[in-house]
Design an enzyme around this catalytic site. Structure first.
Site, PDB file in Angstrom:
ATOM      1  N   LYS A  95       0.831  -1.210   0.000  1.00 57.41           N
ATOM      2  CA  LYS A  95       0.000   0.000   0.000  1.00 57.41           C
ATOM      3  C   LYS A  95       0.862   1.255   0.000  1.00 57.41           C
ATOM      4  O   LYS A  95       0.641   2.190  -0.781  1.00 57.41           O
ATOM      5  CB  LYS A  95      -0.911  -0.029   1.230  1.00 57.41           C
ATOM      6  CG  LYS A  95      -1.950   1.056   1.303  1.00 57.41           C
ATOM      7  CD  LYS A  95      -2.770   0.932   2.579  1.00 57.41           C
ATOM      8  CE  LYS A  95      -3.466  -0.407   2.687  1.00 57.41           C
ATOM      9  NZ  LYS A  95      -4.332  -0.500   3.876  1.00 57.41           N
ATOM     10  N   LYS A 107       2.146  -3.931  11.264  1.00 57.25           N
ATOM     11  CA  LYS A 107       0.797  -4.070  11.799  1.00 57.25           C
ATOM     12  C   LYS A 107       0.884  -4.639  13.200  1.00 57.25           C
ATOM     13  O   LYS A 107       1.805  -5.396  13.528  1.00 57.25           O
ATOM     14  CB  LYS A 107      -0.050  -5.003  10.930  1.00 57.25           C
ATOM     15  CG  LYS A 107      -1.548  -4.725  11.018  1.00 57.25           C
ATOM     16  CD  LYS A 107      -1.921  -3.448  10.279  1.00 57.25           C
ATOM     17  CE  LYS A 107      -3.411  -3.181  10.321  1.00 57.25           C
ATOM     18  NZ  LYS A 107      -3.769  -2.003   9.531  1.00 57.25           N
ATOM     19  N   SER A 363      -1.496   9.792   7.536  1.00 51.31           N
ATOM     20  CA  SER A 363      -0.585   9.472   8.634  1.00 51.31           C
ATOM     21  C   SER A 363       0.835   9.932   8.299  1.00 51.31           C
ATOM     22  O   SER A 363       1.575  10.413   9.167  1.00 51.31           O
ATOM     23  CB  SER A 363      -0.584   7.968   8.907  1.00 51.31           C
ATOM     24  OG  SER A 363      -1.736   7.587   9.609  1.00 51.31           O
TER      25      SER A 363
END
Length: 472
Positions: A95, A107, A363
């Site tokens: 991504k 993650k 972010s």
């Protein structure tokens, strides 16, 4: 029919990767390095809950170190397991590459049911988890930067940054150890709606291309398109709201405990307020209840936006999906088997690894803001307003016409932080879609956007590894 419980989310990601890898020029060694999870942390730690001590299971995975820091959310859910966290970390790597954000994928997750804990308990769990990450060197502005995900929010991020700061008092960039923070704690305006807004920008861009819309039998543009949204959490709600604002018709809404359908359209804000008040969408005025939640996905529409958890569209129901476009707002809402069925039907699937990249994009903006120690717009807002005023005064003198007060306010307004963040997100999503589509349309044998997106990601990561010079 529900998906088989033995399904491996990470294996599904690997299958999609392998399908795309054959279209790239890299050796098997580099491809294996790109695909592998570099670091996996699994911890169990005790936390006092009331009069008892509970042992909490938690994870943090750093999928790729081709660029640092690693980046990815932290989810609180009883469904958290190592396979899921590895898969989500891998998707974050791809991504970030797709939208040109210089992070490796990461993650995290804590295996808890948040409904069983009060705020104090959740704070203790979050702070203890953060201390474990610090001990193992799995968090830091240049190492690994978490963010909110399913079951977490700015509240948890503020606990994380406070704990990290207390353990690293000399780190002047401590605020940048996590993103998705409240504004008062160094957050950026526009982060809350970022993922949903990115979904809207991505779908809008896909719908703007006449050639592609003609192939699937739809008109150009998002206006008038009938949309079903599954999941009214942060992502689904904002995606639905922005699509509705642009003229789309929200005909269906699906939650875990009920689904509704109304061909003439459902007001998203009214439906959300009704759900929060009644605990369910069922019996929303003017809408038809759908007995089985899964059947909500199969109703007639132009665009289906699954914005909840993974694997909701699978081999058992993919053949009954009527949507001509599926926008993957959630992570992994389609299994590989469903992907194959829908591609065979000619359904356009806009992949998650591109479409929900709005969150990590903003972010990134927040991370840059924390490192620069200055908010967006502070340096240029007044300068822009003064220049606009000079131009407008010159135009009024030349034309001998005065603008209305409303026109003056609109023209003179300099960019606030949220304006710049939304603008940066829009440019990122538009540019990334065009990159993916170019690969899709020009690479022989590539039949779908997901494969094209993986090719884009692999090419960028592979070049980064080559330039690191670590391969003989």
């Amino acid at each position: 029919m529900s998906i088989n419980n033995t399904y491996s989310f990470f294996s599904g990601v690997e299958r999609s990767f392998d399908k795309a890898a054959k279209f790239t020029r890299f050796s098997n060694g580099i491809l294996e390095q790109i695909k592998a999870c570099n670091s996996i942390l699994r911890v169990k730690f005790p936390v006092r809950i009331g009069d008892q001590v509970e042992v909490i299971e938690a994870y943090r995975v750093q999928h790729s170190h081709h660029k640092l820091p690693c980046k990815g959310g932290i989810r609180f859910s009883m469904e958290v397991n190592q396979d899921e966290v590895m898969a989500l970390a891998a998707l974050m790597t791809y991504k970030c590459a797709i939208v040109n954000v210089p992070f490796g994928g990461g993650k995290g997750g804590i295996k808890i049911d948040t409904s069983k804990y009060n705020v104090g308990d959740l704070e203790r769990i979050t702070r203890r988890y953060t201390s474990e990450l610090c001990k193992k060197n799995f968090i830091g502005p240049g190492i690994d930067v978490p963010a909110p995900d399913y079951g977490t929010s700015g509240r948890e991020m503020s606990w994380i940054v406070d704990t990290y700061s207390s353990l690293n008092p000399n780190d002047v960039n401590a605020m940048a150890c996590v993103t998705g923070k409240p504004i008062s704690q160094g957050g950026v305006r526009g982060r809350v709606e970022a993922t949903g807004l990115g979904v809207f920008f991505g779908i809008r861009e896909a719908c703007s291309i006449k050639e592609d819309m003609k192939e699937i039998g739809l008109s150009v543009g998002i206006k008038g398109k009938k949309i079903i949204v599954q999941g009214l959490g942060n992502v689904g709600y904002h995606a639905a709201k922005f699509c509705q604002k642009a003229g789309a018709i929200i005909v269906g809404l699906i939650e875990y405990n009920g689904a509704i359908y109304k061909e003439s359209g459902i007001d998203v804000d009214q439906a959300q307020a009704y759900r929060l008040q009644n605990g369910s969408l069922l019996d929303f005025p003017g809408a038809t209840n759908i007995a089985q939640v899964e059947e909500g996905l199969e109703q007639e529409c132009d665009i289906l936006i699954p914005a909840a958890l993974e694997s909701v569209i699978h081999e058992g129901n993919a053949g009954r999906i009527q949507a001509k476009i599926i926008g993957e707002a959630a992570n992994g809402p389609l299994t590989p088997e469903a992907d194959a069925i829908l591609n065979e039907k000619g359904t356009m699937v806009i992949p998650d690894m591109y479409l929900n990249a709005g969150g990590v994009t903003v972010s990134y903006f927040e991370w840059l803001k924390n490192l620069s120690h200055v908010r967006y717009g502070r340096l240029e807002k007044r300068f822009s307003e003064n220049r606009y005023a000079e131009i407008m005064n010159s135009v009024e003198e030349l034309t001998n016409k005065k603008m209305s007060e409303m026109e003056r306010k609109m023209i003179l307004k300099g960019p606030d932080e949220i304006d710049l963040v939304h603008s940066g997100l829009e440019d990122t999503m538009m540019g990334a879609y065009q990159e993916i589509r170019e690969v899709w349309k020009t690479t022989k044998g590539v039949e779908d956007l997901r494969t094209a997106a993986f090719i884009c990601a692999i090419n960028k990561i592979g070049v980064a590894y080559e330039e690191l010079g670590i391969f003989p």
